[in-house]
Design a protein around this motif. Structure first.
Motif, PDB file in Angstrom:
ATOM      1  N   MET A  99      35.337  -8.742  11.768  1.00 43.75           N
ATOM      2  CA  MET A  99      35.443  -8.107  10.448  1.00 43.75           C
ATOM      3  C   MET A  99      34.192  -7.272  10.152  1.00 43.75           C
ATOM      4  O   MET A  99      34.259  -6.057   9.954  1.00 43.75           O
ATOM      5  N   THR A 100      33.029  -7.955  10.194  1.00 43.25           N
ATOM      6  CA  THR A 100      31.777  -7.235   9.938  1.00 43.25           C
ATOM      7  C   THR A 100      31.559  -6.169  10.999  1.00 43.25           C
ATOM      8  O   THR A 100      31.156  -5.046  10.698  1.00 43.25           O
ATOM      9  N   THR A 101      31.865  -6.539  12.262  1.00 45.22           N
ATOM     10  CA  THR A 101      31.677  -5.592  13.358  1.00 45.22           C
ATOM     11  C   THR A 101      32.538  -4.355  13.149  1.00 45.22           C
ATOM     12  O   THR A 101      32.091  -3.230  13.366  1.00 45.22           O
ATOM     13  N   THR A 102      33.782  -4.566  12.705  1.00 45.66           N
ATOM     14  CA  THR A 102      34.672  -3.435  12.461  1.00 45.66           C
ATOM     15  C   THR A 102      34.087  -2.523  11.390  1.00 45.66           C
ATOM     16  O   THR A 102      34.082  -1.295  11.537  1.00 45.66           O
ATOM     17  N   LEU A 103      33.605  -3.151  10.307  1.00 42.64           N
ATOM     18  CA  LEU A 103      33.018  -2.355   9.220  1.00 42.64           C
ATOM     19  C   LEU A 103      31.830  -1.547   9.730  1.00 42.64           C
ATOM     20  O   LEU A 103      31.712  -0.347   9.453  1.00 42.64           O
ATOM     21  N   ILE A 104      30.969  -2.222  10.521  1.00 44.14           N
ATOM     22  CA  ILE A 104      29.794  -1.526  11.055  1.00 44.14           C
ATOM     23  C   ILE A 104      30.231  -0.380  11.955  1.00 44.14           C
ATOM     24  O   ILE A 104      29.695   0.729  11.889  1.00 44.14           O
ATOM     25  N   PHE A 105      31.269  -0.657  12.781  1.00 39.52           N
ATOM     26  CA  PHE A 105      31.765   0.400  13.656  1.00 39.52           C
ATOM     27  C   PHE A 105      32.227   1.599  12.857  1.00 39.52           C
ATOM     28  O   PHE A 105      31.874   2.745  13.167  1.00 39.52           O
ATOM     29  N   TYR A 106      33.019   1.349  11.800  1.00 34.56           N
ATOM     30  CA  TYR A 106      33.537   2.481  11.024  1.00 34.56           C
ATOM     31  C   TYR A 106      32.418   3.243  10.350  1.00 34.56           C
ATOM     32  O   TYR A 106      32.444   4.475  10.259  1.00 34.56           O
ATOM     33  N   PHE A 107      31.401   2.508   9.904  1.00 36.78           N
ATOM     34  CA  PHE A 107      30.263   3.185   9.267  1.00 36.78           C
ATOM     35  C   PHE A 107      29.603   4.148  10.252  1.00 36.78           C
ATOM     36  O   PHE A 107      29.404   5.330   9.949  1.00 36.78           O
ATOM     37  N   PHE A 108      29.313   3.624  11.466  1.00 38.93           N
ATOM     38  CA  PHE A 108      28.611   4.476  12.420  1.00 38.93           C
ATOM     39  C   PHE A 108      29.523   5.587  12.943  1.00 38.93           C
ATOM     40  O   PHE A 108      29.058   6.699  13.188  1.00 38.93           O
ATOM     41  N   ALA A 109      30.826   5.286  13.106  1.00 42.43           N
ATOM     42  CA  ALA A 109      31.743   6.311  13.582  1.00 42.43           C
ATOM     43  C   ALA A 109      31.850   7.442  12.566  1.00 42.43           C
ATOM     44  O   ALA A 109      31.835   8.632  12.933  1.00 42.43           O
ATOM     45  N   ALA A 110      31.919   7.064  11.272  1.00 41.63           N
ATOM     46  CA  ALA A 110      32.013   8.099  10.236  1.00 41.63           C
ATOM     47  C   ALA A 110      30.747   8.943  10.224  1.00 41.63           C
ATOM     48  O   ALA A 110      30.805  10.187  10.143  1.00 41.63           O
ATOM     49  N   THR A 111      29.592   8.271  10.331  1.00 43.60           N
ATOM     50  CA  THR A 111      28.331   9.017  10.374  1.00 43.60           C
ATOM     51  C   THR A 111      28.306   9.959  11.562  1.00 43.60           C
ATOM     52  O   THR A 111      27.877  11.116  11.461  1.00 43.60           O
ATOM     53  N   LEU A 112      28.780   9.446  12.699  1.00 45.55           N
ATOM     54  CA  LEU A 112      28.780  10.243  13.927  1.00 45.55           C
ATOM     55  C   LEU A 112      29.613  11.500  13.766  1.00 45.55           C
ATOM     56  O   LEU A 112      29.162  12.624  14.072  1.00 45.55           O
ATOM     57  N   ILE A 113      30.829  11.341  13.217  1.00 42.97           N
ATOM     58  CA  ILE A 113      31.716  12.495  13.090  1.00 42.97           C
ATOM     59  C   ILE A 113      31.159  13.486  12.072  1.00 42.97           C
ATOM     60  O   ILE A 113      31.129  14.702  12.306  1.00 42.97           O
ATOM     61  N   PHE A 114      30.649  12.943  10.961  1.00 39.05           N
ATOM     62  CA  PHE A 114      30.078  13.816   9.930  1.00 39.05           C
ATOM     63  C   PHE A 114      28.902  14.617  10.499  1.00 39.05           C
ATOM     64  O   PHE A 114      28.831  15.842  10.349  1.00 39.05           O
ATOM     65  N   ALA A 115      28.009  13.907  11.223  1.00 38.49           N
ATOM     66  CA  ALA A 115      26.819  14.578  11.749  1.00 38.49           C
ATOM     67  C   ALA A 115      27.207  15.616  12.801  1.00 38.49           C
ATOM     68  O   ALA A 115      26.667  16.727  12.814  1.00 38.49           O
ATOM     69  N   ALA A 116      28.175  15.263  13.660  1.00 35.53           N
ATOM     70  CA  ALA A 116      28.602  16.202  14.701  1.00 35.53           C
ATOM     71  C   ALA A 116      29.224  17.448  14.067  1.00 35.53           C
ATOM     72  O   ALA A 116      28.996  18.578  14.532  1.00 35.53           O
ATOM     73  N   PHE A 117      29.952  17.246  12.973  1.00 35.93           N
ATOM     74  CA  PHE A 117      30.547  18.380  12.274  1.00 35.93           C
ATOM     75  C   PHE A 117      29.462  19.259  11.662  1.00 35.93           C
ATOM     76  O   PHE A 117      29.510  20.492  11.732  1.00 35.93           O
ATOM     77  N   ARG A 118      28.458  18.631  11.091  1.00 29.21           N
ATOM     78  CA  ARG A 118      27.389  19.393  10.458  1.00 29.21           C
ATOM     79  C   ARG A 118      26.565  20.182  11.485  1.00 29.21           C
ATOM     80  O   ARG A 118      26.002  21.219  11.154  1.00 29.21           O
ATOM     81  N   VAL A 119      26.482  19.657  12.724  1.00 31.82           N
ATOM     82  CA  VAL A 119      25.707  20.376  13.751  1.00 31.82           C
ATOM     83  C   VAL A 119      26.231  21.797  13.906  1.00 31.82           C
ATOM     84  O   VAL A 119      25.461  22.749  14.022  1.00 31.82           O
ATOM     85  N   ILE A 120      27.567  21.966  13.861  1.00 26.92           N
ATOM     86  CA  ILE A 120      28.117  23.301  14.093  1.00 26.92           C
ATOM     87  C   ILE A 120      28.343  24.074  12.809  1.00 26.92           C
ATOM     88  O   ILE A 120      28.572  25.273  12.846  1.00 26.92           O
ATOM     89  N   THR A 121      28.268  23.419  11.633  1.00 25.87           N
ATOM     90  CA  THR A 121      28.530  24.175  10.406  1.00 25.87           C
ATOM     91  C   THR A 121      27.270  24.548   9.664  1.00 25.87           C
ATOM     92  O   THR A 121      27.270  25.513   8.901  1.00 25.87           O
ATOM     93  N   VAL A 122      26.204  23.802   9.860  1.00 27.07           N
ATOM     94  CA  VAL A 122      25.008  24.044   9.053  1.00 27.07           C
ATOM     95  C   VAL A 122      24.358  25.365   9.478  1.00 27.07           C
ATOM     96  O   VAL A 122      24.457  25.803  10.630  1.00 27.07           O
ATOM     97  N   ARG A 123      23.733  26.055   8.485  1.00 23.71           N
ATOM     98  CA  ARG A 123      23.213  27.393   8.760  1.00 23.71           C
ATOM     99  C   ARG A 123      21.867  27.366   9.484  1.00 23.71           C
ATOM    100  O   ARG A 123      21.594  28.197  10.331  1.00 23.71           O
ATOM    101  N   ASN A 124      21.026  26.428   9.080  1.00 24.65           N
ATOM    102  CA  ASN A 124      19.664  26.406   9.596  1.00 24.65           C
ATOM    103  C   ASN A 124      19.618  25.708  10.957  1.00 24.65           C
ATOM    104  O   ASN A 124      20.094  24.581  11.091  1.00 24.65           O
TER     105      ASN A 124
END
Lengths: 197, 353
Positions: free
Chosen positions: A1-26
């Motif tokens: 249960m906790t592991t799943t939550l932690i996984f989703y947290f890091f997975a969401a961060t990963l996808i968000f950050a990867a998306f920002r790598v290609i969209t951010v201007r600077n």
């Protein structure tokens, strides 16, 4: 249960950050988001109990590769607006390549899922690091050594390409500097005192 | 419920480690000023007292607290066109790895928050993260002096990390484990069984690289207070500057702790194996020996700051790349041969783990 939550947290961060790598201007921000991406994927590997790989990822990519990347990007002062001009023209090519990579990844993942049954994962007393080391230096010794040789060649090539033109540069030679004596630099001469006027 | 209790115990452990660490950082600054003061025939801070019984006789003992208060109430100046978000989080980024690394440090037998198998690698990863604070601080300041200072200190930190990593490889080979508790256990025996003797060149290189890595004298060209204004933190003031300062001192204490764990036998008593002295000092808890060994290294830090002239920048780079890295590479081969021939008294027992 906790592991799943932690996984989703890091997975969401990963996808968000990867998306920002290609969209951010600077570009510096993009590099920093890439660091966050590596860090989140290292955390996910930790959840898989691949502690050696996770820490090696942080050590190599976050600690060394991205630092040098940031070094270069920080020194550049590029106006990125002209670089974006051909965006619409290159979009079809980019989309095709992206689609191909997606298909390949889906094929690999589905094939691999059929092979590995999670219940057959062997848990041994040996630590992750030790197992990796043993496999790397016995079964995969040749690929490992060949990869090392290729990297060495690449490194030497990069150094040779950059240092070729600058053989007129002046170097300080410490071994010559330390043997300097007082007599080499100071000359005492006796001369008559200047007349007062 | 069980998870909650687990989380609370972990948090308690963190507090138990961090509070003494922060007090140690505060009083390390006082020790630095006092020790360098006496070395230069001055007195050092001697005005601020603590209004507590017993402590009110020690003059200057309240100085770190007064300094902390002063820094808290100073204005934080944001440079124009600086990147505000990165400018403010940069000190935190340099501070967080400095305290996160303490998670795997064993203070005595079994006194460790996280007894992981890859402790040494984790330490290396964490120390290599701290360079981001320097990089981001210099870039976000939007100042050419800060950016140049960043390049100087980041290049220095990255260079010495390599020599440091190779020194750790030697320790890993000698101990046969990446776990810090096992590394200390592998040095069990006597004063002569500790790794400082078989790994003497690596020991010296590790500590000197540690000094260079924390940007301390005589490698403090990044700060160079008598020559240039400052390095990457030239635009920082108030509490943000104080956090950089905290990170630097926490890193110094970390290097001291690691050097004593890996080369001086950690919590092991120096009188082990000596007939009369060993039972005489058997009652001393291991953490006192560790703290004593750490104090030796911290004193060395301060002593070298008061003694040595600052290195020239090209000499720093030459020392790191052309002297330290070749020596470590050679000594790793020497250690390999010593393990192969089972050189007593260090390598005659087959490494466990």
């Amino acid at each position: 249960m906790t592991t799943t939550l932690i996984f989703y947290f890091f997975a969401a961060t990963l996808i968000f950050a990867a998306f920002r790598v290609i969209t951010v201007r600077n570009p510096v921000h993009a590099a920093l988001f890439l660091v966050l991406t590596f860090f989140s994927s290292a955390a996910i590997w930790l959840l898989l109990q691949a502690e050696f790989l996770a820490i090696a990822l942080v050590l190599v990519y976050v600690g060394a590769v991205m630092v040098l990347f940031l070094f270069v990007v920080m020194m550049l002062d590029i106006n990125f607006a002209p670089l974006r001009e051909g965006f619409a023209k290159h979009l079809p090519v980019g989309l095709t390549v992206g689609f191909l990579i997606l298909i390949e990844m889906v094929m690999v993942v589905t094939h691999w899922k059929g092979l590995a049954n999670p219940s057959t994962v062997v848990t041994t007393e040996m630590s992750n690091t030790k197992m990796l080391g043993q496999v790397l230096y016995t079964v995969y010794a040749y690929p490992f050594e060949i990869a090392a040789a290729i990297l060495l060649v690449a490194m030497i090539a990069a150094i040779a390409l950059t240092s070729r033109l600058h053989n007129r540069a002046k170097y300080q030679k410490p071994e010559q500097q330390v043997v300097v004596r007082r007599e080499d630099r100071i000359r005492l001469i006796s001369m008559p005192a200047e007349p007062k006027d | 419920m069980q998870t909650l209790i687990y989380v609370i115990t972990i948090l308690l452990y963190i507090v138990v480690i961090l509070v003494p660490l922060m007090v140690g950082v505060a009083y390390l600054t006082l020790a630095e000023r006092k020790i360098i003061g006496y070395m230069q025939v001055r007195i050092g801070p001697n005005r601020v007292n603590l209004p507590l019984p017993l402590l009110n006789k020690l003059r200057g003992f309240g100085q770190p607290i007064a300094d902390a208060f002063k820094l808290m109430f100073k204005e934080i100046v944001l440079p124009t066109h600086s990147n505000r978000f990165l400018f403010i989080i940069a000190p935190t980024i340099s501070f967080a790895p400095a305290i996160a690394a303490w998670a795997v440090i064993p203070f005595a037998e079994g006194w460790v928050l996280s007894d992981i198998n890859v402790g040494l690698l984790y330490i290396l990863a964490m120390t290599s993260m701290s360079v981001y604070g320097i990089l981001i601080a210099g870039w976000a300041s939007n100042s050419k002096y800060a950016l140049l200072g960043t390049l100087r200190s980041a290049a220095q930190v990255v260079s010495y990390e390599i020599a440091m990593g190779f020194a750790l490889v030697g320790v890993l080979m000698a101990a046969g484990s990446l776990n810090l508790s096992d590394i200390v256990a592998a040095q069990n025996g006597s004063f002569l069984h500790w790794f400082w003797l078989p790994l003497l060149p690596l020991f010296a290189i590790y500590f000197i690289s540690g000094v260079a890595e924390t940007n301390r004298a005589p490698f403090d060209v990044a700060e160079g207070e008598s020559e240039i204004v400052a390095g990457f933190h030239v635009e920082y003031s108030g509490m943000l500057f104080a956090i950089f300062f905290l990170a630097e001192y926490a890193n110094m204490i970390l290097i001291a702790a690691l050097a004593s764990l890996m080369f001086l036998g950690g919590w092991l008593s120096p009188f082990q194996g000596i007939p009369v002295l060993e039972p005489m000092f058997a009652w001393v808890p291991g953490i006192f020996w560790l703290l004593g060994k750490m104090s030796i290294f911290l004193f060395l830090y301060l002593w070298s700051r008061a003694t040595f002239p600052r290195y020239r920048y090209d000499q720093i780079m030459r020392l790191g790349w052309k002297v330290f890295i070749p020596i470590t590479l050679v000594w790793i081969v020497v250690i390999g041969v010593a393990i192969l021939v089972k050189l007593p008294p260090w390598f005659d027992i087959v490494a466990k783990g």
